[in-house]
Design a protein around this motif. Structure first.
Motif, PDB file in Angstrom:
ATOM      1  N   THR A 176      40.327  -1.829 -34.806  1.00  0.00           N
ATOM      2  CA  THR A 176      41.734  -1.960 -34.278  1.00  0.00           C
ATOM      3  C   THR A 176      42.473  -3.435 -35.286  1.00  0.00           C
ATOM      4  OG1 THR A 176      41.040  -1.549 -31.878  1.00  0.00           O
ATOM      5  CG2 THR A 176      43.213  -2.656 -32.419  1.00  0.00           C
ATOM      6  N   VAL A 177      41.509  -4.182 -35.335  1.00  0.00           N
ATOM      7  CA  VAL A 177      42.001  -5.313 -36.458  1.00  0.00           C
ATOM      8  C   VAL A 177      42.429  -4.791 -37.778  1.00  0.00           C
ATOM      9  CG1 VAL A 177      41.780  -7.478 -37.336  1.00  0.00           C
ATOM     10  CG2 VAL A 177      41.339  -7.244 -34.830  1.00  0.00           C
ATOM     11  N   MET A 178      41.486  -3.981 -38.121  1.00  0.00           N
ATOM     12  CA  MET A 178      41.720  -3.744 -39.650  1.00  0.00           C
ATOM     13  C   MET A 178      42.934  -2.525 -39.771  1.00  0.00           C
ATOM     14  SD  MET A 178      37.696  -3.048 -40.792  1.00  0.00           S
ATOM     15  CE  MET A 178      38.217  -2.412 -42.252  1.00  0.00           C
ATOM     16  N   LEU A 179      43.082  -1.771 -38.697  1.00  0.00           N
ATOM     17  CA  LEU A 179      44.180  -0.777 -38.764  1.00  0.00           C
ATOM     18  C   LEU A 179      45.357  -1.515 -38.595  1.00  0.00           C
ATOM     19  CD1 LEU A 179      45.112   1.976 -38.875  1.00  0.00           C
ATOM     20  CD2 LEU A 179      44.859   2.061 -36.414  1.00  0.00           C
ATOM     21  N   SER A 180      45.464  -2.479 -37.886  1.00  0.00           N
ATOM     22  CA  SER A 180      46.754  -3.448 -37.491  1.00  0.00           C
ATOM     23  C   SER A 180      47.169  -4.227 -38.802  1.00  0.00           C
ATOM     24  CB  SER A 180      46.468  -4.590 -36.623  1.00  0.00           C
ATOM     25  OG  SER A 180      46.047  -3.732 -35.370  1.00  0.00           O
ATOM     26  N   GLY A 181      46.001  -4.643 -39.721  1.00  0.00           N
ATOM     27  CA  GLY A 181      46.524  -5.394 -40.851  1.00  0.00           C
ATOM     28  C   GLY A 181      46.733  -4.371 -41.785  1.00  0.00           C
TER      29      GLY A 181
END
Length: 199
Positions: free
Chosen positions: A174-179
């Motif tokens: 989720t964090v990687m996609l958000s970034g």
């Protein structure tokens, strides 16, 4: 020598895409690791506030506040890299890649912290508290009115079945996609070309 060659070969595709030299790529990575570590502190604080905020509105608000602040924090760190590492100029692709790298490094540390919390400290508190909140009469009534009761029960069942490592990996994704997504507008805003001096 071999190690350097393997590192260069593994990163060559990114070096080609963002049009930088190998030293510039190593510089980008060095800055991104430091900023990613600082970003992870913000993420961990937000997660901690979320856990406590399940029973405390104030901490719930602080958790939401960290989400709002995060893009601005990332933007300021990208600006710092642009002005101090690149002498005031950065392309859109390099800025986008930098933000993605920040979230990657920050996400790794954040996922590690989440795993450590769930595996060794939580003892089922998070899932039980979420279940208790969703069982509140006003929440049950709201879910019934919107026809989301089955979805809520299924989501809670999935959450209960997740192992700490599964939850942490989901958070990392989720964090990687958000970034990846947030990097687009942030890089576009912080993009700045070189200034040509005319004699």
């Amino acid at each position: 020598m071999c190690k350097k060659m393997r590192t260069f070969a593994g990163d060559y595709i990114f070096i080609y895409i963002i049009n930088v030299t190998a030293p510039e790529y190593r510089q980008l990575n060095a800055f991104a690791r430091i900023d990613g570590a600082m970003l992870s502190v913000l993420m961990i604080a937000g997660f901690a506030c979320y856990v406590v905020g399940l029973t405390s509105p104030l901490y719930g608000f602080l958790s939401l506040l960290t989400l709002i602040v995060m893009p601005f924090f990332v933007g300021t760190r990208l600006k710092h890299f642009r002005d101090n590492g690149l002498e005031g100029s950065i392309s859109f692709l390099r800025g986008w890649f930098y933000v993605s790298k920040m979230f990657l490094y920050g996400g790794l540390l954040f996922a590690l912290a989440v795993y450590a919390y769930l595996a060794y400290m939580d003892q089922g508190y998070l899932v039980m508290t979420i279940g208790r909140v969703m069982s509140a009469p006003e929440i049950v009534e709201a879910l019934n009115q919107k026809g989301l009761t089955d979805w809520a029960n299924e989501s809670l069942h999935v959450l209960q079945s997740l192992r700490p490592i599964d939850f942490a990996l989901n958070m990392l994704a989720t964090v990687m996609l958000s970034g990846f997504i947030l990097g687009l507008p942030i890089a576009a805003i912080m993009r700045k070309g070189t200034t040509k001096i005319v004699n």
